[in-house]
Structures are given as structure tokens and as C-alpha cells.
Design a protein around this motif. Sequence first.
Motif, mmCIF file in Angstrom:
data_model
loop_
_atom_site.group_PDB
_atom_site.id
_atom_site.type_symbol
_atom_site.label_atom_id
_atom_site.label_comp_id
_atom_site.label_asym_id
_atom_site.label_seq_id
_atom_site.Cartn_x
_atom_site.Cartn_y
_atom_site.Cartn_z
ATOM 1 N N GLN A 1 0.927 -1.126 -0.007
ATOM 2 C CA GLN A 1 -0.104 0.142 0.187
ATOM 3 C C GLN A 1 1.048 1.213 0.214
ATOM 4 O O GLN A 1 1.810 1.467 0.830
ATOM 5 N N SER A 2 0.639 2.436 -0.803
ATOM 6 C CA SER A 2 1.320 3.465 -1.044
ATOM 7 C C SER A 2 0.142 4.626 -0.651
ATOM 8 O O SER A 2 -0.770 4.600 -1.393
ATOM 9 N N LEU A 3 0.699 5.430 0.318
ATOM 10 C CA LEU A 3 -0.182 6.648 0.617
ATOM 11 C C LEU A 3 -0.445 7.666 -0.501
ATOM 12 O O LEU A 3 0.683 7.906 -1.116
ATOM 13 N N VAL A 4 -1.458 8.065 -0.738
ATOM 14 C CA VAL A 4 -1.869 8.975 -1.979
ATOM 15 C C VAL A 4 -2.294 10.286 -1.151
ATOM 16 O O VAL A 4 -1.696 11.258 -1.431
ATOM 17 N N SER A 5 -2.943 10.216 -0.161
ATOM 18 C CA SER A 5 -3.214 11.431 0.579
ATOM 19 C C SER A 5 -3.528 10.869 1.976
ATOM 20 O O SER A 5 -4.228 10.036 2.345
ATOM 21 N N ILE A 6 -3.710 12.147 3.054
ATOM 22 C CA ILE A 6 -4.122 11.820 4.337
ATOM 23 C C ILE A 6 -4.778 13.414 4.487
ATOM 24 O O ILE A 6 -4.246 14.354 4.328
ATOM 25 N N ASN A 7 -5.978 12.979 5.407
ATOM 26 C CA ASN A 7 -6.626 14.381 5.473
ATOM 27 C C ASN A 7 -6.991 15.283 4.527
ATOM 28 O O ASN A 7 -6.937 16.404 4.495
#
Length: 139
Positions: free
Chosen positions: A77-83
Motif C-alpha cells: 500500500q502506498s499513501l496517496v493522501s491523508i486528511n
Amino acid sequence: MKRKLQLFLTLIFTVIVFAFSACQKDTGKIQVVESSESIVVIRVDEVNGDTTLYEVMCALKEQGALNFVSENSTYGQSLVSINGVENPSDWSYFWASYTTDSENGSTAKTGDGGEGYYAMAGISALKVKVGHSYMFVYE
């Protein structure tokens, strides 16, 4: 034609069930202790079994305590966005992962993100430990 439609609908249903079940696990006692547009800190007070940071994040998302988007990549899993804050396409900024767990971190980091270590594994491979914090810093 009816058989093809049934198979197609079954496939769609299976994908939807898998997507929702990927985030469903009783992770233990976890909480977001700080959250803004540039930093998120998750504390693990109790954990059930081998729980990954991704599973913790999914549990927090289900509780409404964290908003994030990730995508499956070659490395997990690769982060695309947070908040709602997205990584730009040129990667001039990105969500960096840190931990207070020195066994799962590399170079020490201090500053806006607090004290911690760069996480040596991605969110879907990093096993969380009781008493440690996991931080995401937009840098």
C-alpha cells in the motif's frame, strides 16, 4: 448472455467484499493523538496479534478518526493522501512515515515531526508495537 451477466455481477460483488474486508480487523487500542494538514500521529496502546500499520489506519478510518487514501503498488500500500492533502504528481512533497520504534526505523529524525525514525517498511508491511507511535509528516 444471462450467464455472462451473472458472472460479471459475481465478480463485482467479490471485488467489493474483498475491498471492505481488507480493512476489517480488530486491531486493539489505538488512537490518533495529533492530526493536521501536515502531521498525523497514531499511538498504539494495545495490539491484537501481528497487526500492520495499514490495518491500524483502516480501523481508524472506519472509526472516523483518520481520513486517508492509499493504492496498491509493487511494494504494498502506498499513501496517496491523508486528511485530504495529496502527494503532488512530481513528488515535490509526500507523506513520509516515521516510528518511535528504533528496531523498525533507520536514521533518527527530529524536528516538526517530533522524535522518531524513518520507517524501514511501508504501511502494509510495518508491524506495529505496543507503546510506540507512528507518524506521517508531509514534507
